[in-house]
Each structure stands twice: as C-alpha cells, then as structure tokens.
Motif scaffolding. Structure first.
Motif, short mmCIF file in Angstrom:
data_model
loop_
_atom_site.label_atom_id
_atom_site.label_comp_id
_atom_site.label_asym_id
_atom_site.label_seq_id
_atom_site.Cartn_x
_atom_site.Cartn_y
_atom_site.Cartn_z
N TYR A 1 0.83 -1.20 0.00
CA TYR A 1 0.00 0.00 0.00
C TYR A 1 0.86 1.26 0.00
CZ TYR A 1 -3.96 -3.03 1.02
OH TYR A 1 -4.93 -4.01 0.96
N SER A 2 0.29 2.32 -0.53
CA SER A 2 1.01 3.59 -0.61
C SER A 2 1.07 4.25 0.76
CB SER A 2 0.31 4.51 -1.61
OG SER A 2 -1.01 4.80 -1.18
N GLY A 3 1.95 5.26 0.86
CA GLY A 3 2.11 5.96 2.12
C GLY A 3 0.84 6.64 2.61
N PRO A 4 0.10 7.40 1.76
CA PRO A 4 -1.14 8.03 2.23
C PRO A 4 -2.17 7.05 2.74
CG PRO A 4 -0.41 9.06 0.19
CD PRO A 4 0.50 7.88 0.41
N HIS A 5 -2.29 5.88 2.11
CA HIS A 5 -3.25 4.89 2.59
C HIS A 5 -2.87 4.39 3.98
CE1 HIS A 5 -5.05 3.67 -1.58
NE2 HIS A 5 -5.60 4.76 -1.07
N VAL A 6 -1.59 4.18 4.20
CA VAL A 6 -1.15 3.70 5.52
C VAL A 6 -1.35 4.79 6.57
CG1 VAL A 6 0.82 2.85 6.84
CG2 VAL A 6 0.48 2.07 4.48
N GLU A 7 -1.07 6.03 6.21
CA GLU A 7 -1.26 7.13 7.16
C GLU A 7 -2.74 7.33 7.48
OE1 GLU A 7 1.18 8.52 8.75
OE2 GLU A 7 2.56 7.26 7.61
N ASP A 8 -3.62 7.17 6.47
CA ASP A 8 -5.05 7.23 6.73
C ASP A 8 -5.48 6.11 7.67
OD1 ASP A 8 -5.53 9.45 5.22
OD2 ASP A 8 -6.05 8.35 3.40
N THR A 9 -4.90 4.93 7.49
CA THR A 9 -5.24 3.82 8.37
C THR A 9 -4.79 4.10 9.80
OG1 THR A 9 -5.03 2.29 6.52
CG2 THR A 9 -4.95 1.34 8.73
N LYS A 10 -3.62 4.74 9.96
CA LYS A 10 -3.18 5.14 11.30
C LYS A 10 -4.19 6.08 11.95
CE LYS A 10 1.86 4.89 10.66
NZ LYS A 10 3.10 5.70 10.69
N PHE A 11 -4.67 7.03 11.17
CA PHE A 11 -5.64 7.98 11.71
C PHE A 11 -6.90 7.26 12.17
CE2 PHE A 11 -8.85 11.25 11.62
CZ PHE A 11 -8.18 12.37 12.09
N VAL A 12 -7.36 6.30 11.36
CA VAL A 12 -8.55 5.53 11.75
C VAL A 12 -8.29 4.72 13.00
CG1 VAL A 12 -10.08 3.67 11.02
CG2 VAL A 12 -9.45 5.44 9.40
N LEU A 13 -7.13 4.09 13.06
CA LEU A 13 -6.83 3.18 14.16
C LEU A 13 -6.59 3.89 15.48
CD1 LEU A 13 -6.42 0.11 14.55
CD2 LEU A 13 -3.98 0.47 14.20
N TYR B 1 -0.51 13.58 3.16
CA TYR B 1 0.47 12.68 3.76
C TYR B 1 1.28 13.40 4.84
CZ TYR B 1 4.54 9.59 3.97
OH TYR B 1 5.56 8.78 4.40
N LEU B 2 1.75 14.61 4.54
CA LEU B 2 2.54 15.36 5.52
C LEU B 2 1.71 15.74 6.73
CD1 LEU B 2 4.56 17.69 3.11
CD2 LEU B 2 5.37 15.64 4.30
N LEU B 3 0.45 16.10 6.51
CA LEU B 3 -0.41 16.45 7.63
C LEU B 3 -0.68 15.24 8.53
CD1 LEU B 3 -2.99 18.82 5.93
CD2 LEU B 3 -1.32 19.43 7.69
N HIS B 4 -0.80 14.08 7.92
CA HIS B 4 -0.99 12.87 8.72
C HIS B 4 0.25 12.55 9.53
CE1 HIS B 4 -4.98 11.65 7.80
NE2 HIS B 4 -4.76 11.59 6.49
N GLU B 5 1.43 12.77 8.94
CA GLU B 5 2.65 12.56 9.68
C GLU B 5 2.69 13.49 10.89
OE1 GLU B 5 4.93 10.44 9.47
OE2 GLU B 5 4.83 9.54 7.48
N LYS B 6 2.29 14.74 10.68
CA LYS B 6 2.25 15.70 11.79
C LYS B 6 1.26 15.24 12.86
CE LYS B 6 1.21 20.58 12.71
NZ LYS B 6 0.78 21.87 12.12
N SER B 7 0.11 14.70 12.41
CA SER B 7 -0.89 14.23 13.36
C SER B 7 -0.36 13.08 14.21
CB SER B 7 -2.14 13.78 12.61
OG SER B 7 -3.06 13.18 13.48
N LEU B 8 0.31 12.13 13.54
CA LEU B 8 0.81 10.97 14.29
C LEU B 8 1.92 11.35 15.24
CD1 LEU B 8 -0.17 8.07 14.19
CD2 LEU B 8 -1.00 9.47 12.31
N LYS B 9 2.78 12.33 14.86
CA LYS B 9 3.79 12.82 15.79
C LYS B 9 3.14 13.47 16.99
CE LYS B 9 7.38 13.56 12.27
NZ LYS B 9 8.20 14.58 11.57
N PHE B 10 2.07 14.22 16.74
CA PHE B 10 1.34 14.83 17.85
C PHE B 10 0.77 13.76 18.76
CE2 PHE B 10 -2.84 16.06 19.45
CZ PHE B 10 -2.49 17.14 20.23
N TYR B 11 0.23 12.69 18.16
CA TYR B 11 -0.33 11.61 18.97
C TYR B 11 0.74 10.92 19.80
CZ TYR B 11 -5.23 11.34 17.94
OH TYR B 11 -6.57 11.59 17.90
N ASP B 12 1.89 10.72 19.20
CA ASP B 12 2.96 10.10 19.97
C ASP B 12 3.32 10.93 21.18
OD1 ASP B 12 3.03 8.04 18.20
OD2 ASP B 12 4.64 8.91 16.96
N SER B 13 3.37 12.26 21.01
CA SER B 13 3.70 13.12 22.15
C SER B 13 2.61 13.08 23.20
CB SER B 13 3.92 14.55 21.66
OG SER B 13 2.73 15.09 21.10
#
Length: 579
Positions: A294-306, A552-564
């Motif tokens: 799967y592409s990067g945006p699809h995986v990042e979307d899945t992270k957001f859902v999960l 994709y970049l916004l999702h990366e920012k979201s997941l970094k925020f979630y990690d913090s």
C-alpha cells in the motif's frame, strides 16, 4: 457528492402541443432545469425514506407483542430478537455497499433489495401481525399455519426486510444523496444540530402515524406495509429511469483499512528475522518502501482511523446499548404498565414519540448556545462536555427505569388486552415511565450532533466514508451487544434479572447493572477526551484530501502529535482506555 453533481442530459423533454400545433408550456418550463431536477430528487428521496422508515418502525413496534403472544416467546427471547433485527438492519448497509462496489453492481443490487423488502412486508402482513385471519376476495381464509412453521416464515420475513432496508439506506438514500454540505459561514455543530432535528422530526411523524394506526385501525397494518413497499419500489424505479440515484465518490474504504492492517501483520511476520531491531513500526511495514503493498497516504489514513477514530467509536458502544433499551427493556416495562387512559388504550409506540420531544424542543436552544455563547476556539472541550453529559443522562435514564420498575411492582394488577388476549399488568399508569424516555431523548440531543462533528468534520475528507461505515458498524454492534447482555443476564440469574413475568423477577437489577457500566464508560471517556480536544486544532484545518502529498505530511504531523500525547499522558492505563 451533492444533488447538483448528478449528470443530467441536456436534452429537455419535448413540449406537448395543442390542437392547432402550438406548444403548451408546462409549469416546469418557467423554472431552471437544475432546480426542477433537484426538486424531483428531493421529493423522491423523501417519499422513499418515509416509506422505509414506516415499514421498519412498524416491525420494531409490533415485534415484541407478536412474539410473546402469537409465537409464545419468553420476554428475553423477544427482546433479543428485536435488538438483532435492529442491529441487522443497521449493519446491512455496510455489507450492501461493499457488494455493490465489488461484485454485483449498484443497479442489479437495487432490484434485488427492493424485491426482498417487498417479499418481507408481504410475508409479515399475511402470516404475522396483526390479524389471525384474512380475506381473499369474498372468501374468508383462516390463518391456521402451525406455530413452528409460522415462526420460520416470520424469521425469513425479518431477514428479507433487514436486507432490503440495508439496500435502500446504502444505495437509494445514503447521506451523500441529500447533498449535506456544511455552510462555510456556520459552525459545524450548528449544521449537525439542524440535520438531526429534521431527522427526528421525520421519526416523530412516523411514530405518531404508527400510534394512530395501532389505536384506530390495527387491521390497516396488513395493507399498509405492502403498500409502503410498493410505493417505494415505484418511486425508486422512477429515479433509476431518470438516472437520479446518487453515485458516491470512491475514497478510502473500510475494506482498504482492513487490507492495510492485514498486510502490515503479514509483512511483520514474514520479515521478523530479517529486519531485527531496526524494523519500522508494525503498521508502517504495509508501505511499499518497507515491502508492503500500500502507498504511504493509505497507511497514514489507516493510522488515523486506528489511533483516533476507533477509540472514539468504541467509547460510544455502551451509550448506544442504553439507547437500544427503548425497543427492548423499556417496551416490556411499558407493556406491563397500565395503558388505559379513560377508556383510551394508548399504543406502546406513542412512548417512542415522547422520547423524541426533547430533541425537537432543545435543539434550537443548543444551537444558540453553541453558536452565540461558545467561542470556536473552545469547540473541542464543549463537544467533549456534551458527549459526557449525554452519557450521564443515558445512565440516569436507565437508573430511573430501574427505580420505576421497583415502584411499578407495588401497584395491584389489572387486566389489559394485548394483541387480542387479556394479560395481567400493573395498575401504575404508563405516564410514570415518561422521565426515563425524556432523559434518553436529552442524551440523544447532547451526544448525536457533538459526536457527528467529531466523526465527520474533524477528519480528512478522504476518510469520511470510513467514518460513516464505522458509525453504522458500531451502531449495529451496540444492538447485538444489547441482545447479548439480555441473554447473559437471563442465563446468569436463571431468569431473575430478565424475567418472563416482570412482577416475579428483578428487571431493575439489569437496569442498575447497565447504568453502572455506562457511568464507568463515561468516566473512561472523560479520561481520554483530552486527546480529542487537543486534536481539534489539527483537524480544524481544511484538509481537503485533494493533494495527496499535503495530506500525507499532515498525517505525519498528526501521528507525531499523537505520539507526544501518549508519552505525556502515561497515567492513562490500558483499563481506562478500555472503559
């Protein structure tokens, strides 16, 4: 996709001519062509949804007395069956939408679902409620079907109606068909307040209609259900012939999310020994650059859902179980109370209309409060507070129902007719049960719009389809969870917590147990709600999803925020998140 996005042929119908060949201008000729099309689509959708709602709620309102009186079911069996029917009808739109997109095609599946809905309504009208006998022409036909065969046909009819209802909701009347688009000048909460207000106004009209029919002309139910289904079929065929059915956009689907998770787990197991300690996070292994599919945006979307959507929906499960008490425990309690009001036997479905009154009355005040008195910067805390208050109101409603059950058993018993037979019920009037219904209506007023904002407006547009699928999935799962709780309570208490005769058992214990679980769930949501308040700053940005790299970049920012956030809030234990 809005109604304006439909592809309509530019060729207008030919004008009819008079006797002398002069064209006769119709009323539609003085209106814009797009306006006429929108009006036709809107009226067709309104008729189809009204017919579907009438048929569905007729089954829900009549299923308990029919199962207990005509089929000899126990209280817990009838309540569990009603909840399973509701849950199946809510889950089937997800299944039908998947079948339409992957295997069968939309048009073919529309025909199949319409046939199943018509078949189910005819079966219910002939073999089930409300009449024992019926007429064919001038001949009187006795309904002498054995109870066992009657039960099998009844379950077949319920399944057919559930599948047909799922097809109507998924293919003919999906939310996207109404063109529900937020006004940029209004807050999202105000938009959803009025959306739910109109939906509940429709439900109130349906319940009042069913109540009137049940009281004045119960025999009309035999004719009304097939008539409603036939009208729905005719209107749908009209929409299909003029290409007026909504064609949804193809974005990330729930099936893609499941595929990303399965591929990540498969890649992790296959490459466990190869990557060693330098392998990426387990879900990132579904990306193509790490050996996934799967592409990067699809995986990042899945992270957001999960990591964001899924915990939000799980936290609403027990609340939805409380709401599902209306077609199960609350209906049983109402049927065993005195429905006689000065010789006027109140229909049970009238109490459902009572529960809708708070939504119709309080919505304008809630809209004024959220629009004029609450700053947009505080939308996140206000939404979480509304959901928390709604959970507490739902728990209080079930608790009040428990206290009223104790109070009801202190009244002497009187005889009351039910489906043509006489039953002993408590002489306590059913109006004593109104506070429980009203509290549940207040809870819906607080929770539904706030939850819709969190699940719709604060997610990327590419994930809104997944959010809607998850919403239907957990609504249906709540109904099945309620049925499971009924059966478990009956088995554990040996029939005492959900008795066949309410005066000989302790139904209030079941209500108190459910209220306690809901309060614990509200406490758990309060402990984890801070992450949704903080996330509003990120999600309030206009994430359109048109630019995949930006998303994709916004999702990366979201997941970094979630990690913090997860590192800071280490005091939140696993059991609190589960609550």
């Amino acid at each position: 996709m809005s109604v304006a996005d439909f592809i309509i042929n530019d060729v207008k119908p030919a004008l009819s001519h008079g006797f002398e060949g002069t064209p006769i201008r119709q009323f539609e000729d003085f209106l814009p062509w797009s306006y006429v099309t929108r009006l036709r689509v809107g009226m067709s959708l309104l008729v189809v949804e009204l017919c579907e709602r009438l048929a569905f709620f007729e089954v829900v309102c009549n299923l308990l007395p029919f199962c207990m009186v005509k089929l000899g079911y126990c209280n817990h069996q009838a309540a569990a069956l009603n909840l399973c029917f509701v849950g199946t009808s809510i889950l089937t739109p997800v299944l039908v939408g998947w079948l339409a997109d992957v295997y069968l095609g939309r048009n073919r599946l529309v025909y199949m679902c319409l046939f199943l809905h018509f078949l189910g309504t005819v079966l219910l009208s002939v073999i089930a409620f409300p009449l024992e006998d019926f007429h064919i022409g001038a001949h009187h036909v006795a309904n002498s079907i054995p109870r066992e065969e009657r039960g099998k046909l009844f379950h077949t009819a319920l399944l057919a109606i559930s599948l047909g209802t799922g097809g109507v909701r998924a293919l003919i009347c999906p939310p996207s068909a109404y063109g529900l688009q937020e006004d940029g000048g209004k807050k999202p909460l105000s938009f959803f307040h009025w959306v739910h207000w109109f939906l509940n106004l429709n439900a109130a009209v349906v319940f009042l209609t069913i109540s009137y029919i049940q009281h004045s002309a119960a025999w009309a139910l035999v004719i009304l259900m097939p008539f409603m289904s036939t009208l729905m079929v005719l209107v749908t065929l009209h929409m299909m012939s003029y290409n007026l059915l909504d064609q949804p956009e193809t974005n990330l689907s729930l099936l893609t999310v499941l595929g990303v998770l399965a591929n990540a787990l498969e890649t992790r197991c296959r490459r466990r020994d190869v990557l060693g300690s330098h392998r990426p996070r387990w879900i990132d292994q579904a990306k193509k650059k790490h050996g996934g599919c799967y592409s990067g945006p699809h995986v990042e979307d899945t992270k957001f859902v999960l990591f964001s959507l899924l915990p939000l929906f799980v936290s609403q499960l027990l609340y939805r179980v409380c709401v599902m008490q209306i077609p199960s425990g609350y209906y049983l309690q109402t049927m065993n109370s005195n429905l006689n009001l000065g010789g006027f036997l109140l229909p049970v479905s009238l109490m459902n209309a009572v529960s809708i009154l708070p939504l119709l009355i309080l919505t304008p005040f809630m809209d004024y409060l959220s629009t004029c008195l609450i700053s947009s910067k505080r939308d996140g805390p206000f939404l979480s507070a509304c959901i928390m208050a709604g959970h507490v109101c739902a728990a209080l409603s079930v608790m009040v129902a428990g206290f009223l059950e104790v109070h009801r058993k202190h009244y002497p018993s009187v005889e009351q007719p039910l489906s043509g037979t006489s039953h002993l019920v408590s002489s306590m009037t059913c109006f004593h049960l109104i506070p429980a219904y009203i509290l549940l209506g207040v809870a819906e007023t607080l929770v539904n719009p706030a939850f819709s904002v969190l699940a719709h407006s604060f997610v990327p547009s590419t994930l809104r389809g997944v959010s809607m699928s998850l919403s239907a999935l957990f609504h249906g799962l709540a109904a099945f969870t309620g049925a499971l709780l009924v059966e478990v309570a009956y088995l554990v208490s040996e029939g005492n917590w959900f008795p066949n005769t309410l005066n000989e058992g302790n139904l209030e214990t079941f209500f108190f147990l459910l209220a306690s679980l809901t309060l614990l769930n509200a406490l758990g949501f309060w402990r984890v709600s801070q992450r949704y308040c903080n996330l509003n700053h990120f999600n309030a940005q206009n994430i359109s999803g048109s630019n995949l790299e930006e998303t994709y970049l916004l999702h990366e920012k979201s997941l970094k925020f979630y990690d913090s956030i997860q590192e800071i809030s280490s005091s939140i234990d696993l059991w609190e998140t589960a609550l």
